[in-house]
Scaffold this active site. Sequence first.
Site, PDB file in Angstrom:
ATOM      1  N   ASP A   6      88.481  -9.286  81.264  1.00  0.00           N
ATOM      2  CA  ASP A   6      89.701  -8.972  80.906  1.00  0.00           C
ATOM      3  C   ASP A   6      90.635  -9.832  81.630  1.00  0.00           C
ATOM      4  O   ASP A   6      90.174 -10.416  82.627  1.00  0.00           O
ATOM      5  CB  ASP A   6      90.014  -7.503  80.984  1.00  0.00           C
ATOM      6  CG  ASP A   6      91.497  -7.040  80.640  1.00  0.00           C
ATOM      7  OD1 ASP A   6      91.714  -7.174  79.149  1.00  0.00           O
ATOM      8  OD2 ASP A   6      92.211  -6.989  81.128  1.00  0.00           O
ATOM      9  N   SER A   7      92.087  -9.793  81.231  1.00  0.00           N
ATOM     10  CA  SER A   7      92.979 -10.559  81.959  1.00  0.00           C
ATOM     11  C   SER A   7      93.140 -10.062  83.444  1.00  0.00           C
ATOM     12  O   SER A   7      93.437 -10.654  84.361  1.00  0.00           O
ATOM     13  CB  SER A   7      94.348 -10.715  81.200  1.00  0.00           C
ATOM     14  OG  SER A   7      94.801  -9.502  81.321  1.00  0.00           O
ATOM     15  N   TYR A  38      97.466 -12.352  79.629  1.00  0.00           N
ATOM     16  CA  TYR A  38      96.928 -13.253  78.647  1.00  0.00           C
ATOM     17  C   TYR A  38      97.728 -13.358  76.976  1.00  0.00           C
ATOM     18  O   TYR A  38      97.355 -13.848  76.051  1.00  0.00           O
ATOM     19  CB  TYR A  38      95.306 -12.734  78.054  1.00  0.00           C
ATOM     20  CG  TYR A  38      94.551 -13.241  79.030  1.00  0.00           C
ATOM     21  CD1 TYR A  38      94.627 -13.944  80.079  1.00  0.00           C
ATOM     22  CD2 TYR A  38      93.165 -13.276  78.704  1.00  0.00           C
ATOM     23  CE1 TYR A  38      93.634 -14.600  81.021  1.00  0.00           C
ATOM     24  CE2 TYR A  38      92.006 -13.747  79.345  1.00  0.00           C
ATOM     25  CZ  TYR A  38      92.146 -14.404  80.564  1.00  0.00           C
ATOM     26  OH  TYR A  38      91.147 -14.704  81.283  1.00  0.00           O
ATOM     27  N   CYS A  69      89.256  -7.483  76.291  1.00  0.00           N
ATOM     28  CA  CYS A  69      90.554  -7.903  75.969  1.00  0.00           C
ATOM     29  C   CYS A  69      90.704  -8.162  74.825  1.00  0.00           C
ATOM     30  O   CYS A  69      90.007  -8.852  74.114  1.00  0.00           O
ATOM     31  CB  CYS A  69      90.821  -9.174  76.848  1.00  0.00           C
ATOM     32  SG  CYS A  69      92.224  -9.923  76.630  1.00  0.00           S
ATOM     33  N   ASN A  70      91.744  -7.222  73.989  1.00  0.00           N
ATOM     34  CA  ASN A  70      91.849  -7.174  72.498  1.00  0.00           C
ATOM     35  C   ASN A  70      92.628  -8.647  72.074  1.00  0.00           C
ATOM     36  O   ASN A  70      92.326  -9.098  71.209  1.00  0.00           O
ATOM     37  CB  ASN A  70      93.270  -6.267  72.182  1.00  0.00           C
ATOM     38  CG  ASN A  70      92.658  -4.830  72.113  1.00  0.00           C
ATOM     39  OD1 ASN A  70      91.850  -4.606  70.965  1.00  0.00           O
ATOM     40  ND2 ASN A  70      92.210  -4.040  73.202  1.00  0.00           N
ATOM     41  N   GLU A 147     100.032  -4.769  85.043  1.00  0.00           N
ATOM     42  CA  GLU A 147      99.145  -5.534  85.789  1.00  0.00           C
ATOM     43  C   GLU A 147      99.802  -5.742  87.290  1.00  0.00           C
ATOM     44  O   GLU A 147      99.009  -5.377  88.042  1.00  0.00           O
ATOM     45  CB  GLU A 147      98.869  -6.770  85.412  1.00  0.00           C
ATOM     46  CG  GLU A 147      98.105  -7.893  85.882  1.00  0.00           C
ATOM     47  CD  GLU A 147      96.381  -7.132  85.857  1.00  0.00           C
ATOM     48  OE1 GLU A 147      96.089  -6.712  84.786  1.00  0.00           O
ATOM     49  OE2 GLU A 147      95.916  -7.336  86.891  1.00  0.00           O
ATOM     50  N   CYS A 177      95.809  -2.660  73.259  1.00  0.00           N
ATOM     51  CA  CYS A 177      95.607  -3.619  74.455  1.00  0.00           C
ATOM     52  C   CYS A 177      95.176  -2.517  75.656  1.00  0.00           C
ATOM     53  O   CYS A 177      95.559  -1.594  75.980  1.00  0.00           O
ATOM     54  CB  CYS A 177      97.101  -3.995  75.153  1.00  0.00           C
ATOM     55  SG  CYS A 177      97.103  -4.794  76.508  1.00  0.00           S
ATOM     56  N   HIS A 179      95.222  -2.472  78.728  1.00  0.00           N
ATOM     57  CA  HIS A 179      95.962  -2.041  79.721  1.00  0.00           C
ATOM     58  C   HIS A 179      97.029  -0.952  79.481  1.00  0.00           C
ATOM     59  O   HIS A 179      97.196  -0.178  80.582  1.00  0.00           O
ATOM     60  CB  HIS A 179      97.038  -3.124  80.096  1.00  0.00           C
ATOM     61  CG  HIS A 179      96.631  -4.381  80.934  1.00  0.00           C
ATOM     62  ND1 HIS A 179      95.857  -5.362  80.515  1.00  0.00           N
ATOM     63  CD2 HIS A 179      96.932  -4.696  82.322  1.00  0.00           C
ATOM     64  CE1 HIS A 179      95.469  -6.091  81.391  1.00  0.00           C
ATOM     65  NE2 HIS A 179      96.154  -5.988  82.280  1.00  0.00           N
TER      66      HIS A 179
END
Length: 201
Positions: A6-7, A38, A69-70, A147, A177, A179
């Site tokens: 993922d980011s 991202y 990561c979508n 993040e 997402c 996150h």
Amino acid sequence: MIGIFDSGVGGLTVLKAFRACMPKADIVYFGDIQNAPYGLKSREELTRLTGDAIDRLMGEGATYIISACNSVSASLVASFLQEHDLPPEHLIEMVNPTVQHFKHTNKKIAVCATPATIASGIYQEAFKTIATEVRTIAIPELAGAIEFGASLSEIERCIHTAFVDIPRDFDTLLLSCTHYPFVQNIFERLLGKGIQVCNPA
Ligand code: DGL
């Protein structure tokens, strides 16, 4: 070994769900914090970063890859498999399993996600395959705020601003997402009791 990427921290919400199903799986996780977020990047940038992430995970011994990561799944999974000559079963993405989950329900669904995910149109198209129209809401700053540890009031502002002009004609909101589940309680509080907030993980 399974490689998850993922980011940044977002994919840990997927890792948690994955661990609940497969407690003993051998997993290596890569969060690309250096390049996060991202969700505001172009398809070209995401293609390059995904290639780097996969190389890195394979370098660590991963033989299967999960895109947690979508923004990546939505923007480029299909073309990425073709370009890298990968068999489809070697890359697990998140969009179609989420959509299939709602196949036999009458839910009125909204999807909130990064601008990259919403702009890809993948959720809109995937829900059409089960004859469901979805409302979409892009939240540009939220993943980066989560993040990089933004304050509670900043997180609330991002969510409030995104929903302020959106009609409440849905009863189910997908946090598309990875996150966003970290702040699921804030979504629930701001949107009120009539809306069920779902973590697709
Ligand atoms: N967590 C990722 C997603 O699901 C990326 C969010 C971001 O870095 O903007 O889209």
